[in-house]
Design a protein around this motif. Sequence first.
Motif, PDB file in Angstrom:
ATOM      1  N   LEU A  73     -26.537  14.231 -25.846  1.00 46.38           N
ATOM      2  CA  LEU A  73     -26.420  14.592 -24.439  1.00 46.38           C
ATOM      3  C   LEU A  73     -24.949  14.761 -24.054  1.00 46.38           C
ATOM      4  CD1 LEU A  73     -27.842  15.157 -21.773  1.00 46.38           C
ATOM      5  CD2 LEU A  73     -27.850  12.697 -21.345  1.00 46.38           C
ATOM      6  N   ALA A  74     -24.084  13.917 -24.608  1.00 47.22           N
ATOM      7  CA  ALA A  74     -22.641  14.042 -24.347  1.00 47.22           C
ATOM      8  C   ALA A  74     -22.120  15.395 -24.830  1.00 47.22           C
ATOM      9  CB  ALA A  74     -21.876  12.901 -25.020  1.00 47.22           C
ATOM     10  N   VAL A  75     -22.551  15.817 -26.011  1.00 48.90           N
ATOM     11  CA  VAL A  75     -22.138  17.122 -26.543  1.00 48.90           C
ATOM     12  C   VAL A  75     -22.631  18.240 -25.631  1.00 48.90           C
ATOM     13  CG1 VAL A  75     -22.474  18.743 -28.465  1.00 48.90           C
ATOM     14  CG2 VAL A  75     -21.924  16.346 -28.921  1.00 48.90           C
ATOM     15  N   ARG A  76     -23.864  18.138 -25.171  1.00 47.77           N
ATOM     16  CA  ARG A  76     -24.422  19.134 -24.253  1.00 47.77           C
ATOM     17  C   ARG A  76     -23.611  19.174 -22.953  1.00 47.77           C
ATOM     18  NH1 ARG A  76     -30.582  18.682 -23.413  1.00 47.77           N
ATOM     19  NH2 ARG A  76     -30.584  19.999 -25.261  1.00 47.77           N
ATOM     20  N   ALA A  77     -23.280  18.002 -22.422  1.00 46.33           N
ATOM     21  CA  ALA A  77     -22.495  17.932 -21.184  1.00 46.33           C
ATOM     22  C   ALA A  77     -21.118  18.560 -21.379  1.00 46.33           C
ATOM     23  CB  ALA A  77     -22.378  16.478 -20.720  1.00 46.33           C
ATOM     24  N   LEU A  78     -20.483  18.270 -22.521  1.00 52.76           N
ATOM     25  CA  LEU A  78     -19.177  18.872 -22.817  1.00 52.76           C
ATOM     26  C   LEU A  78     -19.273  20.391 -22.840  1.00 52.76           C
ATOM     27  CD1 LEU A  78     -17.782  16.587 -25.631  1.00 52.76           C
ATOM     28  CD2 LEU A  78     -16.837  16.889 -23.348  1.00 52.76           C
ATOM     29  N   GLY A  79     -20.331  20.888 -23.447  1.00 58.07           N
ATOM     30  CA  GLY A  79     -20.540  22.330 -23.518  1.00 58.07           C
ATOM     31  C   GLY A  79     -20.689  22.961 -22.149  1.00 58.07           C
ATOM     32  N   ALA A  80     -21.096  22.184 -21.171  1.00 59.93           N
ATOM     33  CA  ALA A  80     -21.254  22.667 -19.801  1.00 59.93           C
ATOM     34  C   ALA A  80     -20.008  22.385 -18.962  1.00 59.93           C
ATOM     35  CB  ALA A  80     -22.483  22.021 -19.157  1.00 59.93           C
ATOM     36  N   GLY A  81     -18.924  21.914 -19.613  1.00 58.32           N
ATOM     37  CA  GLY A  81     -17.675  21.679 -18.907  1.00 58.32           C
ATOM     38  C   GLY A  81     -17.612  20.359 -18.169  1.00 58.32           C
ATOM     39  N   LYS A  82     -18.460  19.416 -18.536  1.00 59.06           N
ATOM     40  CA  LYS A  82     -18.503  18.131 -17.843  1.00 59.06           C
ATOM     41  C   LYS A  82     -17.611  17.108 -18.546  1.00 59.06           C
ATOM     42  CE  LYS A  82     -23.071  18.966 -15.957  1.00 59.06           C
ATOM     43  NZ  LYS A  82     -22.619  19.164 -14.584  1.00 59.06           N
ATOM     44  N   LYS A  83     -17.194  16.094 -17.798  1.00 64.34           N
ATOM     45  CA  LYS A  83     -16.394  14.988 -18.321  1.00 64.34           C
ATOM     46  C   LYS A  83     -17.318  13.818 -18.640  1.00 64.34           C
ATOM     47  CE  LYS A  83     -12.183  16.617 -17.315  1.00 64.34           C
ATOM     48  NZ  LYS A  83     -11.240  16.993 -18.280  1.00 64.34           N
ATOM     49  N   VAL A  84     -17.038  13.143 -19.751  1.00 59.58           N
ATOM     50  CA  VAL A  84     -17.931  12.103 -20.253  1.00 59.58           C
ATOM     51  C   VAL A  84     -17.160  10.806 -20.492  1.00 59.58           C
ATOM     52  CG1 VAL A  84     -19.510  11.472 -22.129  1.00 59.58           C
ATOM     53  CG2 VAL A  84     -19.355  13.864 -21.383  1.00 59.58           C
ATOM     54  N   ILE A 137     -15.547  12.402 -31.773  1.00 57.67           N
ATOM     55  CA  ILE A 137     -15.141  12.119 -30.399  1.00 57.67           C
ATOM     56  C   ILE A 137     -13.622  12.122 -30.279  1.00 57.67           C
ATOM     57  CG2 ILE A 137     -15.093  10.306 -28.628  1.00 57.67           C
ATOM     58  CD1 ILE A 137     -18.045   9.763 -29.419  1.00 57.67           C
ATOM     59  N   ASP A 138     -12.914  11.595 -31.292  1.00 59.31           N
ATOM     60  CA  ASP A 138     -11.450  11.635 -31.272  1.00 59.31           C
ATOM     61  C   ASP A 138     -10.937  13.069 -31.176  1.00 59.31           C
ATOM     62  OD1 ASP A 138     -11.129   8.904 -31.341  1.00 59.31           O
ATOM     63  OD2 ASP A 138     -10.793   8.812 -33.505  1.00 59.31           O
ATOM     64  N   LYS A 139     -11.632  13.999 -31.811  1.00 59.37           N
ATOM     65  CA  LYS A 139     -11.229  15.405 -31.772  1.00 59.37           C
ATOM     66  C   LYS A 139     -11.495  16.041 -30.416  1.00 59.37           C
ATOM     67  CE  LYS A 139     -11.856  16.095 -36.697  1.00 59.37           C
ATOM     68  NZ  LYS A 139     -12.608  16.764 -37.762  1.00 59.37           N
ATOM     69  N   LEU A 140     -12.430  15.479 -29.652  1.00 62.56           N
ATOM     70  CA  LEU A 140     -12.796  16.014 -28.337  1.00 62.56           C
ATOM     71  C   LEU A 140     -12.260  15.141 -27.205  1.00 62.56           C
ATOM     72  CD1 LEU A 140     -16.545  16.725 -29.189  1.00 62.56           C
ATOM     73  CD2 LEU A 140     -14.684  18.382 -29.159  1.00 62.56           C
ATOM     74  N   LEU A 141     -11.296  14.299 -27.518  1.00 59.71           N
ATOM     75  CA  LEU A 141     -10.869  13.246 -26.605  1.00 59.71           C
ATOM     76  C   LEU A 141     -10.413  13.732 -25.239  1.00 59.71           C
ATOM     77  CD1 LEU A 141     -10.930  10.250 -26.852  1.00 59.71           C
ATOM     78  CD2 LEU A 141      -8.589  10.272 -27.611  1.00 59.71           C
ATOM     79  N   THR A 142     -10.052  14.974 -25.084  1.00 62.40           N
ATOM     80  CA  THR A 142      -9.581  15.411 -23.776  1.00 62.40           C
ATOM     81  C   THR A 142     -10.689  15.346 -22.736  1.00 62.40           C
ATOM     82  OG1 THR A 142     -10.051  17.708 -24.334  1.00 62.40           O
ATOM     83  CG2 THR A 142      -7.814  16.924 -24.723  1.00 62.40           C
ATOM     84  N   ASP A 143     -11.937  15.478 -23.141  1.00 60.60           N
ATOM     85  CA  ASP A 143     -13.034  15.465 -22.186  1.00 60.60           C
ATOM     86  C   ASP A 143     -13.983  14.284 -22.357  1.00 60.60           C
ATOM     87  OD1 ASP A 143     -12.281  17.733 -20.730  1.00 60.60           O
ATOM     88  OD2 ASP A 143     -13.105  19.030 -22.269  1.00 60.60           O
ATOM     89  N   ILE A 144     -13.718  13.433 -23.346  1.00 61.61           N
ATOM     90  CA  ILE A 144     -14.529  12.226 -23.538  1.00 61.61           C
ATOM     91  C   ILE A 144     -13.597  11.025 -23.561  1.00 61.61           C
ATOM     92  CG2 ILE A 144     -15.950  10.887 -25.138  1.00 61.61           C
ATOM     93  CD1 ILE A 144     -17.256  13.346 -26.111  1.00 61.61           C
ATOM     94  N   ASP A 148     -18.857  13.040 -15.077  1.00 61.26           N
ATOM     95  CA  ASP A 148     -20.165  13.596 -14.730  1.00 61.26           C
ATOM     96  C   ASP A 148     -21.276  12.859 -15.453  1.00 61.26           C
ATOM     97  OD1 ASP A 148     -19.120  15.969 -13.206  1.00 61.26           O
ATOM     98  OD2 ASP A 148     -18.191  16.333 -15.156  1.00 61.26           O
ATOM     99  N   LEU A 149     -20.970  12.359 -16.661  1.00 59.21           N
ATOM    100  CA  LEU A 149     -21.927  11.644 -17.501  1.00 59.21           C
ATOM    101  C   LEU A 149     -21.269  10.353 -17.970  1.00 59.21           C
ATOM    102  CD1 LEU A 149     -24.541  11.362 -19.218  1.00 59.21           C
ATOM    103  CD2 LEU A 149     -23.380  12.733 -20.980  1.00 59.21           C
ATOM    104  N   ILE A 150     -21.955   9.237 -17.759  1.00 55.38           N
ATOM    105  CA  ILE A 150     -21.474   7.932 -18.218  1.00 55.38           C
ATOM    106  C   ILE A 150     -22.539   7.339 -19.120  1.00 55.38           C
ATOM    107  CG2 ILE A 150     -20.869   5.585 -17.508  1.00 55.38           C
ATOM    108  CD1 ILE A 150     -19.691   6.845 -14.940  1.00 55.38           C
ATOM    109  N   ILE A 151     -22.146   7.018 -20.337  1.00 54.50           N
ATOM    110  CA  ILE A 151     -23.059   6.433 -21.324  1.00 54.50           C
ATOM    111  C   ILE A 151     -22.660   4.978 -21.526  1.00 54.50           C
ATOM    112  CG2 ILE A 151     -23.851   6.497 -23.722  1.00 54.50           C
ATOM    113  CD1 ILE A 151     -23.246   9.565 -23.626  1.00 54.50           C
ATOM    114  N   LEU A 152     -23.603   4.089 -21.303  1.00 52.30           N
ATOM    115  CA  LEU A 152     -23.399   2.658 -21.495  1.00 52.30           C
ATOM    116  C   LEU A 152     -24.202   2.251 -22.732  1.00 52.30           C
ATOM    117  CD1 LEU A 152     -23.602   1.637 -17.734  1.00 52.30           C
ATOM    118  CD2 LEU A 152     -21.567   2.205 -19.100  1.00 52.30           C
ATOM    119  N   ASP A 153     -23.600   2.520 -23.868  1.00 52.95           N
ATOM    120  CA  ASP A 153     -24.255   2.343 -25.158  1.00 52.95           C
ATOM    121  C   ASP A 153     -24.410   0.856 -25.472  1.00 52.95           C
ATOM    122  OD1 ASP A 153     -25.350   3.271 -27.608  1.00 52.95           O
ATOM    123  OD2 ASP A 153     -23.402   3.037 -28.604  1.00 52.95           O
TER     124      ASP A 153
END
Length: 171
Positions: free
Chosen positions: A22-33, A50-57, A97-102
């Motif tokens: 879901l985080a990947v999907r949100a990133l694809g839609a321009g959302k912050k995670v 995730i380290d590679k995508l760190l600007t938005d996660i 936009d998306l918060i994951i509490l794993d």
Amino acid sequence: MKGYVHVYTGNGKGKTTASLGLAVRALGAGKKVYIGQFAKSKHYSELVTIDKLLTDITLKQYGMGCFIFDKPKEEDIQAAQQGLKDAIAAIESDKYDLIILDEANIAIHYSLFSAANLIEALNRRNERTEIVITGRYACQEIIDYADLVTEMKEVKHYYQQGVQARVGIEK
């Protein structure tokens, strides 16, 4: 767009994986995670991505090791409570936009913080913020609060035949 609260629970494999999908999907839609991982401190393969995508996660871990076979230590409790404080800050910031509490369900199950504490945090969210709570043993209060609950049911798992967690598949 209205945000909802999801719970991914159960004894089956795939709760964290589903939330990261879901985080990947949100990133694809321009959302912050924002991802807060409770009771986890190990290096998992998904963290490399995730380290590679760190600007938005934003990813933070609040585990001190594995205590699921023992009683949590004071440092486990302190780490989880700091994680909850940081999650509250993320929720109140309106930055995500998306918060994951794993593994938040695990934190509640082991009394690292209470369901009431988590629900109080969830009540502080902007109505458009989507929140995902993962982990086995979701308590009834969290299930009742959530808008969507998915139970991952273990039907068969090769772990039962002694197969350890494999890099790139389970870790």
